[in-house]
Motif scaffolding. Sequence first.
Motif, PDB file in Angstrom:
ATOM      1  N   LEU A   1     -58.578  26.144  -1.903  1.00  0.00           N
ATOM      2  CA  LEU A   1     -57.360  26.939  -2.084  1.00  0.00           C
ATOM      3  C   LEU A   1     -56.336  26.627  -0.994  1.00  0.00           C
ATOM      4  O   LEU A   1     -55.138  26.521  -1.261  1.00  0.00           O
ATOM      5  CB  LEU A   1     -57.689  28.432  -2.048  1.00  0.00           C
ATOM      6  CG  LEU A   1     -58.539  29.011  -3.177  1.00  0.00           C
ATOM      7  CD1 LEU A   1     -58.706  30.514  -2.982  1.00  0.00           C
ATOM      8  CD2 LEU A   1     -57.928  28.731  -4.530  1.00  0.00           C
ATOM      9  N   LEU A   2     -56.803  26.488   0.232  1.00  0.00           N
ATOM     10  CA  LEU A   2     -55.890  26.292   1.358  1.00  0.00           C
ATOM     11  C   LEU A   2     -55.177  24.946   1.288  1.00  0.00           C
ATOM     12  O   LEU A   2     -54.023  24.832   1.712  1.00  0.00           O
ATOM     13  CB  LEU A   2     -56.662  26.396   2.679  1.00  0.00           C
ATOM     14  CG  LEU A   2     -57.189  27.792   3.024  1.00  0.00           C
ATOM     15  CD1 LEU A   2     -58.100  27.719   4.236  1.00  0.00           C
ATOM     16  CD2 LEU A   2     -56.034  28.762   3.270  1.00  0.00           C
ATOM     17  N   VAL A   3     -55.845  23.923   0.749  1.00  0.00           N
ATOM     18  CA  VAL A   3     -55.225  22.595   0.716  1.00  0.00           C
ATOM     19  C   VAL A   3     -54.630  22.257  -0.641  1.00  0.00           C
ATOM     20  O   VAL A   3     -53.939  21.247  -0.782  1.00  0.00           O
ATOM     21  CB  VAL A   3     -56.239  21.496   1.133  1.00  0.00           C
ATOM     22  CG1 VAL A   3     -56.692  21.703   2.567  1.00  0.00           C
ATOM     23  CG2 VAL A   3     -57.439  21.453   0.194  1.00  0.00           C
ATOM     24  N   GLU A   4     -54.900  23.079  -1.661  1.00  0.00           N
ATOM     25  CA  GLU A   4     -54.341  22.865  -3.007  1.00  0.00           C
ATOM     26  C   GLU A   4     -53.791  24.189  -3.535  1.00  0.00           C
ATOM     27  O   GLU A   4     -54.179  24.658  -4.604  1.00  0.00           O
ATOM     28  CB  GLU A   4     -55.421  22.321  -3.953  1.00  0.00           C
ATOM     29  CG  GLU A   4     -55.736  20.846  -3.758  1.00  0.00           C
ATOM     30  CD  GLU A   4     -54.683  19.937  -4.371  1.00  0.00           C
ATOM     31  OE1 GLU A   4     -53.617  20.438  -4.762  1.00  0.00           O
ATOM     32  OE2 GLU A   4     -54.932  18.729  -4.462  1.00  0.00           O
ATOM     33  N   SER A   5     -52.891  24.788  -2.815  1.00  0.00           N
ATOM     34  CA  SER A   5     -52.412  26.126  -3.170  1.00  0.00           C
ATOM     35  C   SER A   5     -51.518  26.132  -4.404  1.00  0.00           C
ATOM     36  O   SER A   5     -51.371  27.163  -5.062  1.00  0.00           O
ATOM     37  CB  SER A   5     -51.650  26.735  -1.989  1.00  0.00           C
ATOM     38  OG  SER A   5     -50.549  25.908  -1.629  1.00  0.00           O
ATOM     39  N   ALA A   6     -50.919  24.997  -4.759  1.00  0.00           N
ATOM     40  CA  ALA A   6     -49.894  24.977  -5.812  1.00  0.00           C
ATOM     41  C   ALA A   6     -50.408  25.466  -7.157  1.00  0.00           C
ATOM     42  O   ALA A   6     -49.689  26.135  -7.899  1.00  0.00           O
ATOM     43  CB  ALA A   6     -49.320  23.575  -5.956  1.00  0.00           C
ATOM     44  N   HIS A   7     -51.651  25.124  -7.519  1.00  0.00           N
ATOM     45  CA  HIS A   7     -52.143  25.520  -8.830  1.00  0.00           C
ATOM     46  C   HIS A   7     -53.107  26.710  -8.763  1.00  0.00           C
ATOM     47  O   HIS A   7     -53.994  26.873  -9.605  1.00  0.00           O
ATOM     48  CB  HIS A   7     -52.801  24.345  -9.567  1.00  0.00           C
ATOM     49  CG  HIS A   7     -53.952  23.709  -8.850  1.00  0.00           C
ATOM     50  ND1 HIS A   7     -53.858  22.489  -8.238  1.00  0.00           N
ATOM     51  CD2 HIS A   7     -55.229  24.114  -8.659  1.00  0.00           C
ATOM     52  CE1 HIS A   7     -55.011  22.152  -7.706  1.00  0.00           C
ATOM     53  NE2 HIS A   7     -55.859  23.127  -7.959  1.00  0.00           N
ATOM     54  N   HIS A   8     -52.928  27.557  -7.753  1.00  0.00           N
ATOM     55  CA  HIS A   8     -53.749  28.761  -7.632  1.00  0.00           C
ATOM     56  C   HIS A   8     -52.863  29.972  -7.384  1.00  0.00           C
ATOM     57  O   HIS A   8     -52.989  30.687  -6.392  1.00  0.00           O
ATOM     58  CB  HIS A   8     -54.768  28.607  -6.502  1.00  0.00           C
ATOM     59  CG  HIS A   8     -55.783  27.549  -6.746  1.00  0.00           C
ATOM     60  ND1 HIS A   8     -55.614  26.243  -6.332  1.00  0.00           N
ATOM     61  CD2 HIS A   8     -56.976  27.578  -7.392  1.00  0.00           C
ATOM     62  CE1 HIS A   8     -56.665  25.528  -6.707  1.00  0.00           C
ATOM     63  NE2 HIS A   8     -57.499  26.307  -7.343  1.00  0.00           N
ATOM     64  N   ALA A   9     -51.962  30.215  -8.336  1.00  0.00           N
ATOM     65  CA  ALA A   9     -50.980  31.294  -8.160  1.00  0.00           C
ATOM     66  C   ALA A   9     -51.645  32.657  -8.049  1.00  0.00           C
ATOM     67  O   ALA A   9     -51.166  33.533  -7.322  1.00  0.00           O
ATOM     68  CB  ALA A   9     -49.998  31.286  -9.339  1.00  0.00           C
TER      69      ALA A   9
END
Length: 362
Positions: free
Chosen positions: A31-39
């Motif tokens: 989540l911390l490094v790929e936040s864009a697709h975890h709204a």
Amino acid sequence: MSVRIDVSGMAADRYLFAPSPLADLGSALHLLVESAHHAQQADWITAAGTRIEPDLMDRIVTADYLWRTSRSDMLLPARPMPTLVEELDVLDELDDETWVRTALMTSSCGVVPLRDDLGSPMTDDTARHIARERAAARGSRQLDFVDSILADPPAARSWLRRLLEDCATGFFNAAWCGVVGRLAGDARHKRDLLARHGLERTLAAISPAVTLSASGRHIVVDKLQDRTAGTAGTGLTFMPSAFSHPHLLVVHAPGWQPVITYPMLVTAGEPSVSVAAVQDRLHALDHPVRLRLLRSIARGPQTTAQLAEAWLLTPPEVSRHLAVLKNAGVIASTRHGRYVSYELDLPATARLGTDLIEALLR
């Protein structure tokens, strides 16, 4: 397309349901490094980010090969333990070749299809090449990280354990304490479902994307992968997760007990749509005539005769295209006496982009 897990003849006590602190820490790092697709987790990502020291975040990014676009199999343990320390101790017991293979040759997200004949990158030149190519595609920093693992596995293992322990004290322990009770409760509920109502009912409660085949011999996970796995001599582990949505992770590496990690704490909304349904809708929209018909239908209900007249088509031709659109769930029909009118299924069409992204990320 799917991942099929052979469960023929497997006793009920070989199904394990338990949360894993290591698996959820891996999901939290993702989540911390790929936040864009975890709204849906944006609030948690923002709150956690404010607690993380810059040096720790820099180390998290250094090792993001293990949790950015795919999750290392070693972060999804087949035998979850109550504490992170216990799970890290189990990893420490692996020999270097196994540790390196489960770190670098991930099967859980299928970014690169995992061949059954590949060994550890320490001893298998093909596996080594794949690991380095994947890392190079992500940048020089990731390639340096993978090369450091290959060059000195003991030092890399010690460095990674320290990083995971620092993440636990830095931000994860507080989050884990807030969710572990609910995750354990979910695991108990699934065990009770299996004992009382059987496997099919249990899978339906886990995810609409996890089903039992008609023969009852396979668990089928609806993903954009074509893989098979067996459970002979091992079992199957289900791990509820508070941080993995929208991902449904499946470990199916050769010689590794299959693991399915499913999101439990998800905001209520529309049920998951199958990959096949998304493909049907995309196919329905890939023809210029059908797009023209939809242009008319979007403005109000239309009959076949009205559409044929508007677009200078024959009624049979219009009917064929309308059938494709209806079968894909893009339009709905209503009968008024002798006439049938068609209208746009706006919610389903509006969700297409969201459903596509969810299918790709699942």
